[in-house]
Design an enzyme around this catalytic site. Sequence first.
Site, PDB file in Angstrom:
ATOM      1  N   GLU A 116       1.146  -1.124  -0.128  1.00 43.75           N
ATOM      2  CA  GLU A 116      -0.196  -0.199   0.212  1.00 43.75           C
ATOM      3  C   GLU A 116       0.963   1.137  -0.128  1.00 43.75           C
ATOM      4  O   GLU A 116       1.027   2.388   0.665  1.00 43.75           O
ATOM      5  CB  GLU A 116      -1.194   0.486   0.963  1.00 43.75           C
ATOM      6  CG  GLU A 116      -1.897  -1.339   1.156  1.00 43.75           C
ATOM      7  CD  GLU A 116      -3.248  -1.148   2.314  1.00 43.75           C
ATOM      8  OE1 GLU A 116      -3.061  -0.268   3.269  1.00 43.75           O
ATOM      9  OE2 GLU A 116      -4.159  -1.364   1.825  1.00 43.75           O
ATOM     10  N   GLU A 129      -5.852  -9.020  -1.508  1.00 44.39           N
ATOM     11  CA  GLU A 129      -5.784  -8.263   0.393  1.00 44.39           C
ATOM     12  C   GLU A 129      -7.279  -7.943   0.072  1.00 44.39           C
ATOM     13  O   GLU A 129      -7.826  -7.177  -0.897  1.00 44.39           O
ATOM     14  CB  GLU A 129      -5.728  -7.132   0.670  1.00 44.39           C
ATOM     15  CG  GLU A 129      -4.045  -7.312   1.218  1.00 44.39           C
ATOM     16  CD  GLU A 129      -3.753  -6.326   2.751  1.00 44.39           C
ATOM     17  OE1 GLU A 129      -4.640  -5.749   3.400  1.00 44.39           O
ATOM     18  OE2 GLU A 129      -2.690  -6.340   2.751  1.00 44.39           O
TER      19      GLU A 129
END
Length: 465
Positions: free
Chosen positions: A173, A362
Amino acid sequence: MKSEFPQEFLWGGALAANQAEGAYREDGKGLSTSDMLPQGIFGPVVARQPGDFNIKDIAIDFYHRYPEDISLFAEMGFTCLRVSIAWARLFPQGDEQQPNEAGLAWYDKLFDELARHHIQPLVTLSHYEMPWGLVQNYGGWANRQLITFFERYARTVFTRYRDKVKLWLTFNEINMSLHAPLTGVGIRGDASQTEIYQAIHHQLVASGLAVKACHELIPDARIGNMLLGGLLYPLTCKPDDVFAALQENRRWLFFGDVQCRGRYPGYIKRYFREQNITLRTEPTDVEALSHTVDFVSFSYYMSGCATADASQAEKLRGNILDMVPNPYLDSSEWGWQIDPVGLRTLLNILWDRYQKPLFIVENGLGAREKPDADGQINDDYRIRYVNDHLVQVWEALNDGVEIMGYTYWGPVDLVSASKAEMEKRYGFIYVDRHQDGSGTLKRSRKKSFYWYRDVINSRGATLSR
Ligand code: BG6
C-alpha cells in the site's frame, strides 16, 4: 459463459509479518516501526520499556505455529500465500553490511513448508514496517541513503530465495504514506507535504531498483507493486464533483502511474508546482524509475465518495481514509463501506489504465466474533462478503481483465493494522487470543473455512451468483 475461474488463477490468503509472526526479538531481530506503534499505524510512537505490552510482540505466534497454519491453508486448497519478510529480522538496524543468518534461515523454513504443501509464496518486501534504526539514525526515507539499504536488503532476499519465490511485491500500500507517514516512509506524522513526497520519491526510486534487481537475479520471477485501491465515486453528477473524484483518485493512482509507466505524470507536476513542492532528485533516478513492474497488485475493502464542496466533505468524512460515505452502501462494524461492484469497476479501471495483469492481494471483512455455546463461529456475513466480491472478480474476468489471483486478507485471525486490535477478526480460522493478551492461541475452523474450501475446490463454481 463458463462458471469456473481459469485453471491458473491463484487462490489463497495474505498475511503480514508484523501482524502475525510475533517473536519480535527472537533470533536477532531488531526493532521495527511496528514494534514502536503498540496502538497501530495511526497511534503514537511509544518508546519500549522493559515489561511493556504490545499485542504484536506475540501476535498470533505464526513464527512458531506456521506449520499448523499452513496445513490448515492447504486443507482449504490454497495455491498461494502472501507473506511479508520483516526487514529487521535480516538487517536488525537496517544499515548492516551483512544479513542476520538466523533471520534468513527462518524464511527458508517458511518457504520450504509452503513448498511441501504446493502453495506458492507471494512475498512483500516491506509490509508496513522497517527497521527502527533507520528511522532513529537516518530519519527514515527522507534520507536518500535508505535507497541503498533497501536495495541491499532486496538483493539479499532475491539471491537467497531465488529458487523458492517467484512472485514478489515491493512496498505494501505504497500510497498509504500520505495518510500514515511513519509507517509508510518512517517520518513524523506532521511532516510537510514536501517532506512526505521527498521520502516517497526515494521509495519509488528504491522500488524501481528492486524491480531491476529482481529481473537480473531471478529472470523467471515476476514482481509487482501494491496499492491501496481507494476507489472514489463523485458524490453527485455535478461536473465539479466528477472532477474532484478524478483528482482524488489520482492522489493514489499517482503511485501506480510511476511504477507502471516509469515517470511522473503531468498532473502531479502541476500539483507540485502549485504547492511549491520541489523534490531533490539525482540524474540516475530517471533510469531507476524506468524499471516498471510486471503486474499490479492492490487491496480492496471499500469505496467512498469525493465532493468539490469542502464544507460537505468536512461534515461527512468518516473512515480511516477520510472518504465521504456513499449513501447507497452498508458498512462493516468499523465503518468500511461494503461495495462488491466497486471491485469490478476498479479491476476494469486498472486494466484499462495499465494493461498489466492484476492481482487482488487483500480483501476481507473484519468483525467481532466469539465462539457460540458449541464452540462454533457461524460467520455468514463473511461468507456473503467474500462471495459477493468473488462474483465481481469473475465478472471482471469475463470483461476481459487479466487477473492473476485472489488472496483473502487474514485467512487466520491476526492483529489488525490500523489500531492493533486483536478483536477485529478477518479469519476463516479463529485464533483464541484477546486484546489483553489472554488466550491459548488455539486455532479453530469457522463456518467460512469450509465454504472457502469448496469455492477453491470448485474453482468458483459453488459461488452464489
Ligand atoms: C491493509 C493492510 O491496509 O488493510 C493490512 O495492508 C491491514 O496490513 C488491512 O491489516 C486491514 O486493515 P485493518 O486495520 O483492519 O487491519
